[in-house]
Design a protein around this motif. Sequence first.
Motif, PDB file in Angstrom:
ATOM      1  N   PRO A 152     -24.934   2.034  27.495  1.00  0.00           N
ATOM      2  CA  PRO A 152     -24.968   3.084  26.473  1.00  0.00           C
ATOM      3  C   PRO A 152     -23.884   4.128  26.717  1.00  0.00           C
ATOM      4  O   PRO A 152     -23.167   4.079  27.718  1.00  0.00           O
ATOM      5  N   SER A 153     -23.802   5.107  25.828  1.00  0.00           N
ATOM      6  CA  SER A 153     -22.748   6.112  25.915  1.00  0.00           C
ATOM      7  C   SER A 153     -23.011   7.159  26.987  1.00  0.00           C
ATOM      8  O   SER A 153     -22.093   7.795  27.478  1.00  0.00           O
ATOM      9  N   GLY A 154     -24.279   7.358  27.381  1.00  0.00           N
ATOM     10  CA  GLY A 154     -24.622   8.375  28.376  1.00  0.00           C
ATOM     11  C   GLY A 154     -24.316   7.927  29.790  1.00  0.00           C
ATOM     12  O   GLY A 154     -23.989   6.767  30.046  1.00  0.00           O
ATOM     13  N   VAL A 205     -29.062   0.229  19.457  1.00  0.00           N
ATOM     14  CA  VAL A 205     -28.808  -1.218  19.481  1.00  0.00           C
ATOM     15  C   VAL A 205     -28.755  -1.717  20.918  1.00  0.00           C
ATOM     16  O   VAL A 205     -29.335  -2.754  21.258  1.00  0.00           O
ATOM     17  N   VAL A 206     -28.067  -0.961  21.793  1.00  0.00           N
ATOM     18  CA  VAL A 206     -27.968  -1.333  23.208  1.00  0.00           C
ATOM     19  C   VAL A 206     -29.360  -1.374  23.843  1.00  0.00           C
ATOM     20  O   VAL A 206     -29.701  -2.324  24.564  1.00  0.00           O
ATOM     21  N   TRP A 207     -30.167  -0.368  23.568  1.00  0.00           N
ATOM     22  CA  TRP A 207     -31.495  -0.277  24.174  1.00  0.00           C
ATOM     23  C   TRP A 207     -32.411  -1.401  23.678  1.00  0.00           C
ATOM     24  O   TRP A 207     -33.125  -2.024  24.462  1.00  0.00           O
ATOM     25  N   THR A 208     -32.392  -1.663  22.373  1.00  0.00           N
ATOM     26  CA  THR A 208     -33.237  -2.725  21.816  1.00  0.00           C
ATOM     27  C   THR A 208     -32.855  -4.077  22.397  1.00  0.00           C
ATOM     28  O   THR A 208     -33.725  -4.887  22.743  1.00  0.00           O
ATOM     29  N   PRO A 225     -27.696   7.845  18.161  1.00  0.00           N
ATOM     30  CA  PRO A 225     -28.823   7.182  17.495  1.00  0.00           C
ATOM     31  C   PRO A 225     -28.508   5.792  16.941  1.00  0.00           C
ATOM     32  O   PRO A 225     -29.411   4.975  16.789  1.00  0.00           O
ATOM     33  N   THR A 226     -27.259   5.536  16.646  1.00  0.00           N
ATOM     34  CA  THR A 226     -26.903   4.239  16.072  1.00  0.00           C
ATOM     35  C   THR A 226     -26.523   3.238  17.151  1.00  0.00           C
ATOM     36  O   THR A 226     -27.213   2.238  17.368  1.00  0.00           O
ATOM     37  N   ALA A 227     -25.438   3.490  17.869  1.00  0.00           N
ATOM     38  CA  ALA A 227     -24.934   2.523  18.843  1.00  0.00           C
ATOM     39  C   ALA A 227     -25.870   2.347  20.033  1.00  0.00           C
ATOM     40  O   ALA A 227     -26.153   1.217  20.461  1.00  0.00           O
ATOM     41  N   ASP A 228     -26.385   3.446  20.573  1.00  0.00           N
ATOM     42  CA  ASP A 228     -27.222   3.354  21.770  1.00  0.00           C
ATOM     43  C   ASP A 228     -28.568   2.698  21.476  1.00  0.00           C
ATOM     44  O   ASP A 228     -29.140   2.031  22.340  1.00  0.00           O
ATOM     45  N   LEU A 243     -28.332  -0.620  33.266  1.00  0.00           N
ATOM     46  CA  LEU A 243     -27.601  -0.173  32.083  1.00  0.00           C
ATOM     47  C   LEU A 243     -26.287   0.504  32.462  1.00  0.00           C
ATOM     48  O   LEU A 243     -25.292   0.429  31.740  1.00  0.00           O
ATOM     49  N   ARG A 244     -26.287   1.177  33.613  1.00  0.00           N
ATOM     50  CA  ARG A 244     -25.080   1.855  34.088  1.00  0.00           C
ATOM     51  C   ARG A 244     -23.999   0.839  34.470  1.00  0.00           C
ATOM     52  O   ARG A 244     -22.822   1.019  34.175  1.00  0.00           O
ATOM     53  N   SER A 245     -24.409  -0.210  35.166  1.00  0.00           N
ATOM     54  CA  SER A 245     -23.450  -1.187  35.692  1.00  0.00           C
ATOM     55  C   SER A 245     -23.099  -2.274  34.686  1.00  0.00           C
ATOM     56  O   SER A 245     -22.093  -2.964  34.844  1.00  0.00           O
ATOM     57  N   GLY A 246     -23.946  -2.452  33.651  1.00  0.00           N
ATOM     58  CA  GLY A 246     -23.684  -3.502  32.678  1.00  0.00           C
ATOM     59  C   GLY A 246     -24.104  -4.882  33.141  1.00  0.00           C
ATOM     60  O   GLY A 246     -23.655  -5.895  32.587  1.00  0.00           O
ATOM     61  N   ARG A 247     -24.996  -4.953  34.122  1.00  0.00           N
ATOM     62  CA  ARG A 247     -25.448  -6.249  34.648  1.00  0.00           C
ATOM     63  C   ARG A 247     -26.806  -6.071  35.312  1.00  0.00           C
ATOM     64  O   ARG A 247     -27.085  -5.020  35.895  1.00  0.00           O
ATOM     65  N   THR A 248     -27.664  -7.098  35.207  1.00  0.00           N
ATOM     66  CA  THR A 248     -28.975  -7.031  35.840  1.00  0.00           C
ATOM     67  C   THR A 248     -28.835  -7.113  37.351  1.00  0.00           C
ATOM     68  O   THR A 248     -27.792  -7.529  37.872  1.00  0.00           O
ATOM     69  N   GLU A 249     -29.890  -6.699  38.061  1.00  0.00           N
ATOM     70  CA  GLU A 249     -29.839  -6.645  39.522  1.00  0.00           C
ATOM     71  C   GLU A 249     -29.488  -7.983  40.154  1.00  0.00           C
ATOM     72  O   GLU A 249     -28.798  -8.026  41.176  1.00  0.00           O
ATOM     73  N   ASP A 250     -29.990  -9.086  39.574  1.00  0.00           N
ATOM     74  CA  ASP A 250     -29.703 -10.394  40.156  1.00  0.00           C
ATOM     75  C   ASP A 250     -28.314 -10.909  39.805  1.00  0.00           C
ATOM     76  O   ASP A 250     -27.887 -11.962  40.277  1.00  0.00           O
TER      77      ASP A 250
END
Length: 362
Positions: A285-287, A335-338, A330-333, A270-277
């Motif tokens: 997310p915003s955090g 959506v990212v998590w789901t 609660p709104t934007a994050d 989530l930090r990098s914006g890409r899966t490990e592979d």
Amino acid sequence: MTVPQQVLRPHAEQDYADELTALRAADDRDRPPSWLMSPWAVVTYLLGGELRDGTVISPKYIGPKRLVEVAVATLATDRALLLLGVPGTAKTWVSEHLAAAISGDSTLMVQGTAGTAEEAIRYGWNYARLIAEGPTEQAMVSSPVMRAMADGKIARLEELTRIPADVQDTLITILSEKTLPVPELNTEVQARKGFNVIATANNRDRGVNELSSALRRRFNTVVLPLPDTPEAEVEIVSRRVQQLGAALELPAKDAELAEIRRVVTVFRELRSGRTEDGRTAVKSPSGTLSTAEAISVLTGGLALCAHFGDGVLRAHDVAAGILGAVVKDPTADRVVWTEYLETVVREREGWADFYRACRELT
């Protein structure tokens, strides 16, 4: 220094007193004035190693050795040290251990906030005595920085960029002239050899109270990075979770390495914006999702499984902590998590239990 019983978090010089004593006894290299050990020994204390007598020094920081060497070398000069990095990169931790190793005292600290006053860095007054006696040395209240100057020790300033700009500039004379004027007493405090300052600031605070160019010139900046590899981050998290679990006396088994890897993987992706592979792009997310937050999630999970489970850390013990770390907005994050759950976690082999636990909460 004796550690009082039932102290939740001993200072570094208390918690690692045996290691510091062993290092000082084995250290035969040159020491800068007022330092309790040589720069080599300070680096060994932070990064870990084994002494000639077989004493094992545990690593306090896992990261590039050269960065630690630069930080320690800076403190042996007349330049102050600024540890810069995103939240959760162990800036405060490194600062504390550097002060403990060099001065034997990590408590000379000013915590920077928007309300930090000039007196916290310079000095204040006991107003009852000031009114009764006038300005005297007995009525003056020394700051941690003033005490460090007088004793030739390391002073720590946490979250420097959160301190108002006019208060920050109080440091300029201290760092350039190594003196602190006390005009009320027509005197000054001159820094003894060994005095220096370690300040910390995080990258995301740039622009809150930007450092003036005059003040920035008086610091040597060392940027502490996030762990380069998943293995390095897993090692950091595992070590700290084990230490915190022991300190908190959690009646649980050691955290399962597989669960630690899973939490670290989620945070890194989530930090990098890409899966490990590298095959799938994901939204961030915003955090910050720092290493420190991963440690907090797993420590909370240990408490859950210890007090409300069978003592074995499982997916449902960490799911709520991850949700709280990821969903700050609660709104934007949300959506990212789901989206991450449905496109990545749901399809990942061996993660079905984690997916179910997270979906129940989401």
